[in-house]
Design a protein around this motif. Structure first.
Motif, PDB file in Angstrom:
ATOM      1  N   GLY A 187       0.784  -1.246  -0.008  1.00 29.67           N
ATOM      2  CA  GLY A 187      -0.105  -0.076  -0.043  1.00 29.67           C
ATOM      3  C   GLY A 187       0.863   1.344   0.080  1.00 29.67           C
ATOM      4  O   GLY A 187       1.932   1.322   0.395  1.00 29.67           O
ATOM      5  N   ARG A 221      -0.703   4.646   0.864  1.00 28.63           N
ATOM      6  CA  ARG A 221      -2.003   5.302   1.333  1.00 28.63           C
ATOM      7  C   ARG A 221      -2.146   6.533   0.895  1.00 28.63           C
ATOM      8  O   ARG A 221      -3.290   7.258   0.912  1.00 28.63           O
ATOM      9  N   GLY A 226      -4.876   7.492  -2.145  1.00 23.53           N
ATOM     10  CA  GLY A 226      -4.091   6.208  -2.023  1.00 23.53           C
ATOM     11  C   GLY A 226      -3.953   5.560  -3.416  1.00 23.53           C
ATOM     12  O   GLY A 226      -4.697   5.687  -4.398  1.00 23.53           O
ATOM     13  N   TYR A 240      -7.355   7.375   1.669  1.00 21.83           N
ATOM     14  CA  TYR A 240      -6.255   6.461   2.081  1.00 21.83           C
ATOM     15  C   TYR A 240      -6.370   5.002   1.550  1.00 21.83           C
ATOM     16  O   TYR A 240      -6.415   4.194   2.213  1.00 21.83           O
ATOM     17  N   TYR A 243      -4.523   1.840   2.846  1.00 22.43           N
ATOM     18  CA  TYR A 243      -4.156   2.099   4.281  1.00 22.43           C
ATOM     19  C   TYR A 243      -3.885   0.452   4.771  1.00 22.43           C
ATOM     20  O   TYR A 243      -2.792   0.192   5.419  1.00 22.43           O
ATOM     21  N   ALA A 293     -10.175   1.314   2.186  1.00 22.69           N
ATOM     22  CA  ALA A 293     -10.038   2.893   2.007  1.00 22.69           C
ATOM     23  C   ALA A 293     -10.802   3.283   3.581  1.00 22.69           C
ATOM     24  O   ALA A 293     -11.690   2.946   3.640  1.00 22.69           O
TER      25      ALA A 293
END
Length: 604
Positions: free
Chosen positions: A70, A72, A82, A117, A120, A140
């Motif tokens: 990831g 983010r 992200g 994000y 994340y 997200a």
């Protein structure tokens, strides 16, 4: 002399089959970041690449496990919308190629909002849609689009289609295996900010998904101060759930699994981990144990100071990773970290069957044997994320992914651990004489400066490349030496071991030169298993006469790669085995009476 060499290494090989303790220890690491180790991406500062990551399975079908990572805070489409990256891996831990998935790339067609994000949390979930290509889960976290996405992938890492599960409250995501045996990997989402039972005490949700990749709401199990059978123990602000959990399996053999859950803001920010025993049917908490500063067998002092990101403490338990049995006691072990402790500390926690910590090993700039160079002035926050990659190389080693580089675009460290046999000598003995690389024992005062566990002593042997160790369980003394030491009876009940992975010994005793034994590293410096060629690397400190030869499994000499004078320094010689059949071979480096042997595996 050649016949003596053959007898020597076959004799040593036969001894290694008995009286051994297997310990996984440091091999080497790979640092993946923008423009390094084959990773070609256009990252910006604070993209938070490696915020989360996981093993994604073999997406492109080349026989090597791939990663999902990831980022983010990537800005594709919106600020901090992200992104995630699929990393197609080489066996040595470098990146073959990569595919970005964001609002603008990779076939992902949903709209993300600013500060969404996406990425994340990420998790590898296996093949959810039955097309033989592994899929991934991505969270997200920010409203109004706080969702769990199941991304069904194409073999090139792009998105074939996706299922959006909303709303899902999560600041952490972990795959925990198929615990309900329905053929699909199950997930845990972590919400350390949950107010269930008190202010920011935290909670986790165990999620089960159906054949359409949709969460089965009626099957969700919540564990918090008020739910799931957890009971007492959490305080306001503890952040139970952390960023990840780790399914350990059955520690105590009672048929019920143990789940490790971080609580990284507990105890004033020092952090803690809860090991939960779950009912194997309804996944309610049957019992639990807290591991923290001087709790649960974790004999460690953690800082509580303020950090430069307005947080407090070490944040022990922020990330977790189940790594299997690393010390040969048949009990699964756990890796975690304290990412706000100096530059960031990772910990190997060797567990007991009762969920407590038997002993532990730190991994940082100065400890753990990896020779890391983490930024301490602008702290890396090394260990802010963790995931288990497994046997990437296919040679019995394991790899663990650890996130860092919080003040850069982000860095993913892949740490490779090799398994070494420590052969115990019969009876009470110690190694006398020779060259000492490490000792916590002061002979003149008969005292130990900082007692070590056996696992910690083994790590010293890894770190100093020591072939012989003396260990005393009664007082924790640990003495690491080279192979010129001689075995002597110990009236103090010490035990003597030989480290099979070490390569330190004198090469030229006649001249009195104590040199580094030519280092033939199967794990570190060349492919093993290999096909069709491999590079044998070694080093010597003095000018000497030596031979480098290949033997088959029956001890027959089949190839001589070197026979003559060798100059001081590092050397490498390639062996092409295209004319030989699949099987086990031995490479021997010999000088005078000294011989070192390593095993090679040829695959075709």
């Amino acid at each position: 002399m050649k016949s003596k060499h053959i007898f020597y290494f076959l004799f040593i090989f036969s001894l290694s089959l008995s009286q051994t303790v297997a310990i996984f220890g440091p091999d080497y690491f790979v640092e993946i970041q923008e423009g390094a180790s084959g990773f070609d991406a256009d990252l910006d500062m604070a993209d938070r690449f490696s915020r989360d990551h996981d093993k994604a399975g073999d997406i492109n079908g080349d026989g090597v496990v791939d990663l999902v990572v990831g980022a983010r805070s990537d800005d594709d489409g919106q600020t901090d919308a992200g992104a995630v990256y699929i990393l197609f891996m080489n066996q040595d831990g470098t990146v073959q190629s990569n595919q970005k998935i964001s609002m603008l790339e990779g076939g992902f067609t949903d709209s993300l909002n600013a500060s969404n994000y996406f990425g994340y949390g990420v998790a590898g979930i296996g093949d959810y849609d039955g097309d033989s290509v592994p899929d991934i889960a991505v969270t997200a976290i920010s409203p109004p689009n706080n969702s769990l996405y199941i991304l069904h992938l194409n073999s090139d890492g792009t998105v074939k289609n996706y299922v959006k599960n909303s709303p899902v409250i999560s600041q952490g995501l972990s795959a925990i295996g198929d615990i309900n045996n329905d053929g699909r990997i199950d997930l845990v989402v972590c919400n350390p900010m949950s107010n269930d039972g008190g202010n920011h005490r935290g909670a986790i949700d165990i999620l089960f998904l159906d054949s359409l990749s949709t969460i089965i709401d009626s099957s969700t199990v919540t564990i918090s101060s008020t739910q799931g059978g957890f009971g007492d123990g959490l305080e306001n602000g503890d952040g139970f759930g952390g960023r990840e959990v780790a399914m350990l399996g059955d520690l105590d053999g009672d048929g019920n699994p143990e789940l490790a859950v971080g609580s990284y803001k507990a105890d004033g920010g020092r952090g803690a981990i809860w090991i939960l025993s779950l009912d194997g049917t309804d996944y309610q908490v049957l019992s639990k144990l807290k591991i923290g500063e001087n709790q649960g067998g974790f004999d460690e002092i953690l800082p509580e100071a303020s950090n430069n990101n307005n947080s407090n403490g070490a944040m022990f338990g922020h990330a977790l990773c189940a790594v299997g049995d690393l010390n040969g006691d048949e009990i699964p072990d756990l890796m975690t970290g304290a990412n706000q402790y100096n530059e960031g500390y990772a910990y190997v926690l060797y567990l007991n069957s009762d969920k407590s910590v038997k002993t532990f090993q730190r991994i940082n700039n100065t400890e753990g044997g990896f020779d890391l160079t983490l930024n301490s002035e602008n702290p890396e926050r090394f260990s802010r994320s963790m995931s288990f990659l497994g046997d990437l190389r296919g040679d019995g080693t394991i790899a663990v992914n650890i996130g860092g580089g919080a003040h850069t675009t982000g860095i993913l460290y892949i740490l490779f651990f090799k398994s070494c046999d420590f052969q115990g000598e019969n009876g009470n003995n110690y190694w006398q004489g020779g060259n000492t690389f490490f000792s916590n024992w002061t002979h003149s005062t008969q005292t130990v400066n900082g007692p070590l566990s056996f696992e910690q002593c083994a790590y010293k042997a890894f770190s100093f490349n020591a072939s012989h160790i003396t260990y005393n369980e009664n007082d924790g003394r640990c003495i690491c030496k080279d192979s010129t030491a001689t075995l002597t009876f110990s009236a103090e009940e010490s035990s003597a071991y030989i480290n099979d992975c070490a390569s330190t010994a004198p090469l030229n005793l006649d001249e009195g030169n104590i040199a580094m034994l030519p280092s033939i590293s199967l794990f570190k410096n060349y492919p093993n298993p290999f096909n069709p060629s491999t590079t044998i690397r070694f080093s010597v400190k003095t000018r000497l006469t030596a031979s480098l030869q290949i033997y088959d499994i029956n001890g027959r000499l089949i190839d001589t790669l070197l026979d003559g004078m060798i100059e001081p320094g590092n050397h490498k010689i390639q062996w092409n085995a295209s004319n030989y059949s699949t099987g086990i071979y031995f490479v021997t480096l010999a000088s005078g009476i000294q011989v070192q042997t390593q095993k090679l595996i040829l695959l075709k």
